[in-house]
Design a protein around this motif. Structure first.
Motif, mmCIF file in Angstrom:
data_model
loop_
_atom_site.group_PDB
_atom_site.id
_atom_site.type_symbol
_atom_site.label_atom_id
_atom_site.label_comp_id
_atom_site.label_asym_id
_atom_site.label_seq_id
_atom_site.Cartn_x
_atom_site.Cartn_y
_atom_site.Cartn_z
ATOM 1 N N VAL A 71 2.734 -9.830 2.730
ATOM 2 C CA VAL A 71 3.525 -8.652 3.080
ATOM 3 C C VAL A 71 4.743 -9.063 3.895
ATOM 4 C CG1 VAL A 71 1.512 -7.134 3.054
ATOM 5 C CG2 VAL A 71 2.222 -8.199 5.190
ATOM 6 N N SER A 88 5.469 -4.619 7.588
ATOM 7 C CA SER A 88 4.163 -4.068 7.223
ATOM 8 C C SER A 88 3.020 -4.609 8.068
ATOM 9 C CB SER A 88 3.869 -4.377 5.756
ATOM 10 O OG SER A 88 4.851 -3.797 4.930
ATOM 11 N N ARG A 94 1.380 -2.153 10.746
ATOM 12 C CA ARG A 94 0.582 -1.099 10.117
ATOM 13 C C ARG A 94 -0.777 -1.642 9.659
ATOM 14 N NH1 ARG A 94 -0.135 -0.278 4.990
ATOM 15 N NH2 ARG A 94 1.682 -1.505 4.379
#
Length: 50
Positions: free
Chosen positions: A21, A25, A28
């Motif tokens: 990622v 990201s 999260r």
């Protein structure tokens, strides 16, 4: 920068799957893992990872 995030098995800590990622990201995914008690391992991704 891209990171590889591996989900770890609860019993023996072996990586059971992984994903790559972007940096935006990571937070999260860490928050999601923390909320359910999931073990993860994060490292910078190889340039060849996808």
């Amino acid at each position: 920068m891209r990171f590889e995030i591996m989900r770890l098995d609860d019993v023996d800590g072996i990586a059971v799957d992984s994903t790559v990622v972007d940096a935006a990201s990571v937070n999260r995914i860490v928050q999601q893992a923390a909320s359910i008690g999931q073990r993860i391992y994060i490292r910078p991704a190889d340039s060849s990872a996808s």
